[in-house]
Design an enzyme around this catalytic site. Structure first.
Site, short mmCIF file in Angstrom:
data_model
loop_
_atom_site.label_atom_id
_atom_site.label_comp_id
_atom_site.label_asym_id
_atom_site.label_seq_id
_atom_site.Cartn_x
_atom_site.Cartn_y
_atom_site.Cartn_z
N HIS A 267 0.76 -1.17 -0.08
CA HIS A 267 0.06 -0.03 0.03
C HIS A 267 0.91 1.13 0.17
O HIS A 267 0.86 1.94 -0.92
CB HIS A 267 -0.99 0.29 1.12
N ASP A 318 -5.05 -8.50 -3.00
CA ASP A 318 -5.27 -8.29 -1.39
C ASP A 318 -6.57 -8.95 -0.80
O ASP A 318 -6.66 -10.13 -0.70
CB ASP A 318 -5.38 -6.81 -1.16
#
Length: 452
Positions: A267, A318
């Protein structure tokens, strides 16, 4: 085994008349452009390397569609996390395996041939350790083997509920692990390492593991193993780190530890200019998951300045609101366009085609983050490849192939998939698709019958 490709994407770019050969171990033994098609060898028009999914929590595939209901107050990453915890407390090891197998089938069908599994469900639902410390990790690996996808298993260090060594909340009891626990899992999985399986480590985040613990873990694993870490995903996380350490997360980590190319920072959404420069200069990979980052309302990574300074990136699914690498790459570019109100941003001086730049860059970053020899049609690499549907109107000859693949609509253009030297998808269908889907549906039914 061999395949003859009229057009194949090699490390140097698209080449014509490429003969690809691989052995029983699942590695390319020769990749020869400008070849003559041998008699009796299967042929394909458009062949490219399979993508690396560098960030996966496989059990979260069971959440798909269940968190898109508004609560009484403002919804955010933190309210989503509470819902995720409820699911995490209910899943058995056998169910983890079934969910993982289904997820990996979906990933393969859409063009991922490798996955990095950020695995933190170590303990039983009551928080007690299993007799085999690697029980749940083995289950995910079994799901990967059933699907035929290559995997980097990343057992997670998860000690705290927040900065300042806050004790874990009760609903985090399945995640609890010490440095010794993670090292024990790594040791238990050592005999399973192969061209299709690697084992690294993943300190969950600076919230969940102290700098001292991260340093101890990194120092204890072999120096060639990948290290993954969530960082700066949420603005609240940045504020908490500033309050705790007087520095933002990336600055805090870089000021206290040596960071190199083994690291993957997942991220890294909220960075200042100094952190962007430090991250780009480190040689580490940033793991971007645009569909999940959008789903959770995380924000947008500062891609343009990062790329200008030579930064490396890969993509991941994810939480698996999407299992398509095309969608991740498309929205990586589109998010930047919306923020900048400009077009064609993910390019370099050498590569002006956005689709080509995105696919090639994500291949390189993903391979680095996986710690496996993947991501290229080249001798010595794992034999992973995609065959595109040459009959589809969105598939065009080079140099337009990748732009059409990435930006040409929502049809799945992946027709066949070779992973580890084995054909796992033929005619868009996985070789074990029906059996794995049946078990997955039964698993979802079991989970829905349990009290929440």
């Amino acid at each position: 085994m061999k395949l003859f490709a009229s057009h194949a994407l090699l490390p140097a770019g698209w080449c014509r008349n490429v003969l690809l050969a691989w052995d029983d171990a699942g590695r390319f033994t020769a990749v020869t452009p400008d070849a003559v098609a041998p008699t009796g060898v299967e042929r394909a028009e458009y062949v490219l390397p399979g993508m690396v999914n560098l960030h996966s929590h496989s059990f979260q595939r069971a959440l798909s569609g269940l968190t898109e209901i508004a609560g009484d107050g403002p919804d955010s990453f933190w309210t989503w996390r509470d819902l995720m915890y409820r699911t995490a407390l209910r899943i058995t090891p056998a169910q983890m395996e079934a969910i993982a197998a289904q997820l990996f089938v979906e990933c393969l069908r859409h063009g991922y041939t490798s996955v990095c599994e950020f695995h933190y469900l170590h303990r039983a639902p009551d928080g007690a350790p299993y007799g085999d410390v690697a029980e749940t990790a083995r289950r995910v690996l079994a799901g990967a083997a059933q699907a035929g996808i290559g995997i980097t298993m990343l057992p997670v260090l998860y000690r705290h509920a927040g900065f300042g060594a806050k004790p874990l909340r009760d609903e985090q009891r399945r995640f609890a692990s010490t440095v010794d626990d993670v090292l024990a899992i790594v040791a238990a999985l050592e005999p399973l390492r192969s061209p299709l399986v690697e084992v690294g480590v993943a300190p969950h985040s600076l919230r969940a593991a102290s700098i001292d613990d991260i340093r101890a873990l990194v120092g204890a694993v072999p120096r060639d193993r990948p290290i993954h870490l969530h960082i700066a995903e949420q603005e609240d996380e940045v504020r908490q780190c500033l309050a705790h350490a007087g520095r933002r997360p990336v600055s805090f980590l870089f000021d206290t530890m040596a960071v190199d190319a083994r690291w993957c920072f997942v991220h890294a959404t909220h960075l200042d200019d100094q952190e962007v420069a430090a991250l780009a200069a480190s040689g580490a990979v940033v793991g971007l998951c645009p569909s999940t980052e959008a789903n959770l309302g995380d924000g947008l990574f500062p891609l343009a300045p990062f790329l200008r300074q030579g930064g490396r990136f890969g993509i991941g699914s994810d939480s698996h609101v999407s299992t398509s690498p095309v969608e991740e790459l498309r929205w990586l570019e589109y998010g930047q366009r919306l923020a900048a109100r400009r077009r064609n941003l993910a390019v370099s001086r050498q590569e002006r085609r956005v689709g080509d730049y995105l696919w090639q860059s994500a291949l390189a970053g993903g391979a680095q983050a996986a710690g496996r020899k993947v991501g290229a049609l080249a001798a010595g690499c794992v034999a992973d490849l995609l065959v595109l549907d040459a009959a589809h109107p969105n598939v065009a000859p080079p140099p337009a192939t990748l732009n059409g693949f990435v930006f040409g609509g929502n049809d799945n253009l992946v027709q066949d998939v070779l992973a580890g030297g084995r054909w796992v998808v033929r005619g868009r269908e996985h070789v074990a698709q029906q059996a794995i889907a049946t078990r997955f549906r039964s698993t979802l039914a079991e989970l829905r019958e349990l009290p929440s």
